[in-house]
Design an enzyme around this catalytic site. Structure first.
Site, PDB file in Angstrom:
ATOM      1  N   LYS A  25       0.555  -1.415  -0.364  1.00  0.00           N
ATOM      2  CA  LYS A  25       0.234   0.261   0.310  1.00  0.00           C
ATOM      3  C   LYS A  25       0.621   1.129   0.038  1.00  0.00           C
ATOM      4  O   LYS A  25       2.053   1.142   0.170  1.00  0.00           O
ATOM      5  CB  LYS A  25      -0.837   0.220   0.756  1.00  0.00           C
ATOM      6  CG  LYS A  25      -0.744  -0.042   2.497  1.00  0.00           C
ATOM      7  CD  LYS A  25      -1.124  -0.522   3.789  1.00  0.00           C
ATOM      8  CE  LYS A  25      -0.203  -0.696   5.081  1.00  0.00           C
ATOM      9  NZ  LYS A  25      -0.756   0.492   5.703  1.00  0.00           N
ATOM     10  N   TYR A  28      18.292  30.062   5.259  1.00  0.00           N
ATOM     11  CA  TYR A  28      16.750  30.514   6.384  1.00  0.00           C
ATOM     12  C   TYR A  28      16.919  30.140   7.819  1.00  0.00           C
ATOM     13  O   TYR A  28      17.940  29.412   8.499  1.00  0.00           O
ATOM     14  CB  TYR A  28      16.027  29.515   5.600  1.00  0.00           C
ATOM     15  CG  TYR A  28      15.356  30.034   4.010  1.00  0.00           C
ATOM     16  CD1 TYR A  28      15.109  31.219   4.463  1.00  0.00           C
ATOM     17  CD2 TYR A  28      14.656  28.822   3.406  1.00  0.00           C
ATOM     18  CE1 TYR A  28      14.462  30.856   2.497  1.00  0.00           C
ATOM     19  CE2 TYR A  28      14.652  28.708   2.759  1.00  0.00           C
ATOM     20  CZ  TYR A  28      14.477  29.707   1.405  1.00  0.00           C
ATOM     21  OH  TYR A  28      13.954  30.846   0.570  1.00  0.00           O
ATOM     22  N   ARG A  31      -9.136   0.216  15.544  1.00  0.00           N
ATOM     23  CA  ARG A  31      -8.873   1.358  14.602  1.00  0.00           C
ATOM     24  C   ARG A  31     -10.080   0.231  14.079  1.00  0.00           C
ATOM     25  O   ARG A  31     -10.905   1.082  13.699  1.00  0.00           O
ATOM     26  CB  ARG A  31      -6.846   0.993  13.884  1.00  0.00           C
ATOM     27  CG  ARG A  31      -7.417   1.701  13.247  1.00  0.00           C
ATOM     28  CD  ARG A  31      -5.847   2.149  12.554  1.00  0.00           C
ATOM     29  NE  ARG A  31      -5.833   1.074  11.791  1.00  0.00           N
ATOM     30  CZ  ARG A  31      -4.111   0.426  11.288  1.00  0.00           C
ATOM     31  NH1 ARG A  31      -3.709   1.469  11.250  1.00  0.00           N
ATOM     32  NH2 ARG A  31      -3.915  -0.255  11.230  1.00  0.00           N
ATOM     33  N   MET A  49      13.367  24.232  -0.176  1.00  0.00           N
ATOM     34  CA  MET A  49      12.814  23.133  -0.552  1.00  0.00           C
ATOM     35  C   MET A  49      13.409  22.653  -1.659  1.00  0.00           C
ATOM     36  O   MET A  49      12.821  21.348  -1.709  1.00  0.00           O
ATOM     37  CB  MET A  49      11.986  24.537  -0.980  1.00  0.00           C
ATOM     38  CG  MET A  49      10.709  23.900  -2.372  1.00  0.00           C
ATOM     39  SD  MET A  49       9.658  24.437  -2.871  1.00  0.00           S
ATOM     40  CE  MET A  49       8.188  25.894  -2.018  1.00  0.00           C
TER      41      MET A  49
HETATM   42  C1  LIG Z   1      -3.434  -4.358   8.483  1.00  0.00           C
HETATM   43  C2  LIG Z   1      -1.816  -4.009   8.481  1.00  0.00           C
HETATM   44  N1  LIG Z   1      -0.932  -5.503   8.180  1.00  0.00           N
HETATM   45  C3  LIG Z   1      -0.092  -5.141   7.651  1.00  0.00           C
HETATM   46  C4  LIG Z   1       0.782  -4.097   7.971  1.00  0.00           C
HETATM   47  C5  LIG Z   1       2.352  -3.968   7.994  1.00  0.00           C
HETATM   48  O1  LIG Z   1       3.022  -3.301   9.112  1.00  0.00           O
HETATM   49  P1  LIG Z   1       4.816  -3.206   8.941  1.00  0.00           P
HETATM   50  O2  LIG Z   1       5.202  -2.527   7.336  1.00  0.00           O
HETATM   51  O3  LIG Z   1       5.343  -2.572   9.749  1.00  0.00           O
HETATM   52  O4  LIG Z   1       5.450  -4.465   8.177  1.00  0.00           O
HETATM   53  C6  LIG Z   1       0.214  -3.122   7.915  1.00  0.00           C
HETATM   54  C7  LIG Z   1       0.858  -1.326   7.643  1.00  0.00           C
HETATM   55  O5  LIG Z   1       0.634  -1.048   8.771  1.00  0.00           O
HETATM   56  C8  LIG Z   1      -0.522  -2.908   8.432  1.00  0.00           C
HETATM   57  O6  LIG Z   1      -2.107  -1.682   8.781  1.00  0.00           O
END
Ligand SMILES: Cc1ncc(COP(=O)(O)O)c(C=O)c1O
Length: 360
Positions: free
Chosen positions: A35, A255, A130, A303
């Site tokens: 992701k 800066y 969550r 930047m």
């Molecule tokens: C539901 C879930 N599983 C697995 C992972 C992978 O976590 P990591 O990058 O700490 O291995 C994440 C990452 O945020 C997650 O949200």
């Protein structure tokens, strides 16, 4: 070099890290978490570089669609699931597995019959608060999903750990106990371990590992780097010197005039700034590798540029065009994250769109 700043992505290191992860839990399958543009490493190219992954996990529908459009045929899990009937239909069209974490999603699946449901992952909230069913609601959700007709090809069980990177393991043990109690007697493969769960103090187990950070060669722990876990960094953020200046003793750089030369100084101006994703709050003294040797950042990150003190004799050969590594082998991204008071996840994800990704 045709480009100044670029993120060089090492496909061999990705595959090496996957193998190291497998050695931590022989027999377990690996859902590679890609992701957020594969944590900044490039979604499609990362998935294509990992033909050995058993499946891929993404947060959003669009990410999964991009993978399918690039020809990825491995299972793809939507970690946040779907929220509308239209999304459910799209998820079916692209053959995504779905995380189900909420009663609304159960209703959407029930209402979609006779559309065949996909493989499902029931997410259990064991303390993160969550996403997920609370432990007391798990059995009912499992029963309702099991009663869907046509039946889903699989119903699996998962949870997410809140504190697996912490050495005492107290929260992890409590989460595991809740998971076991709420799923006792339920059938279905189990997935619990993120990177910290795979490499952390408490053995977590499970049929499917869900690593993100470790794939990219990076450690989630407060100390050390991925190298201590046998991993190799995948991203090297590289650029070059674009100017050399002589700064007389007593004058300031950048800066806010935050850094003052204590003696006549030689300063290299480097093409990298917060516009590329470097955190603006990196302090003076943060290590920067110039021609393979560490030199200290001086003054504020701007930047498009940073200034680095190359007054020491070992940097005498530094000139316009000298290559610079902001993070990679050395300094490690973990070191920069600590200097900026953040976590390496944030730095990797924040590499900006103007930085080209170069797969090597
Ligand atoms: C539901 C879930 N599983 C697995 C992972 C992978 O976590 P990591 O990058 O700490 O291995 C994440 C990452 O945020 C997650 O949200």
């Amino acid at each position: 070099m045709s480009r100044l700043i670029r993120a060089v992505i090492d496909g061999g290191a990705l595959r090496h890290n996957l193998e190291v992860i497998r050695t931590r839990a022989p027999g377990a399958r690996v859902m590679a978490v890609v992701k957020a543009n594969a944590y900044g490493h490039g979604l499609e190219q990362t998935a294509l570089a990992l033909p050995g992954a058993d499946s891929f996990a993404v947060a959003r529908l669009e990410e999964g669609v991009r993978l399918r459009e690039r020809g990825i045929s491995a299972p793809i899990v939507l970690l946040e699931g779907i929220f509308t009937d239209e999304q459910l239909r799209e998820a079916r069209r692209y053959d995504f597995e779905l995380v189900v974490h909420d009663a609304l999603q159960v209703e959407l699946l029930a209402a979609a019959a006779p559309l065949e449901p996909p493989a499902l992952w029931i997410k259990i909230d064991t303390g993160m608060n969550r996403l997920g069913f609370r432990p007391e609601a798990v059995r009912q959700a499992h029963q309702r999903l099991g009663a869907l007709r046509p039946a889903p090809p699989a119903i699996r069980l998962m949870t997410h750990l809140a504190c697996a990177d912490e050495p005492d393991g107290e929260m992890t043990r409590a989460q595991l106990a809740r998971f076991q109690a709420s799923t006792r007697g339920l059938t279905g493969a189990v997935s619990i371990a993120n990177t910290a769960g795979i490499f952390g103090a408490v053995p977590v187990g499970g049929d499917w590992l869900r690593p993100g950070l470790a794939l990219y060669g990076v450690s989630p722990f407060a100390r050390g780097t991925g190298r201590d876990l046998g991993l190799r960094p995948v991203m090297s953020l590289e650029t070059a010197v674009i100017a050399i200046r002589s700064v007389p003793r007593g004058e300031t750089v950048g800066y806010g005039a935050l850094w003052r030369a204590q003696r006549d100084a030689r300063i290299a101006i480097v093409a990298a700034g917060y516009g590329d994703g470097l955190p603006r709050n990196l302090p003076s003294g943060t290590p920067v590798a110039i021609a393979g040797r560490i030199a200290p950042l001086c003054g504020r990150v701007s930047m498009d540029m940073i200034a680095v003190d190359v007054s020491a004799a070992e940097h005498a050969a530094v000139a316009v065009g000298t290559p610079v590594v902001l993070w990679g082998e050395d300094p490690a991204v973990e070191t920069l994250a600590r200097a900026a008071g953040t976590i390496p996840y944030e730095l990797l994800c924040a590499v900006s769109q103007r930085v080209p990704l170069e797969l090597r």
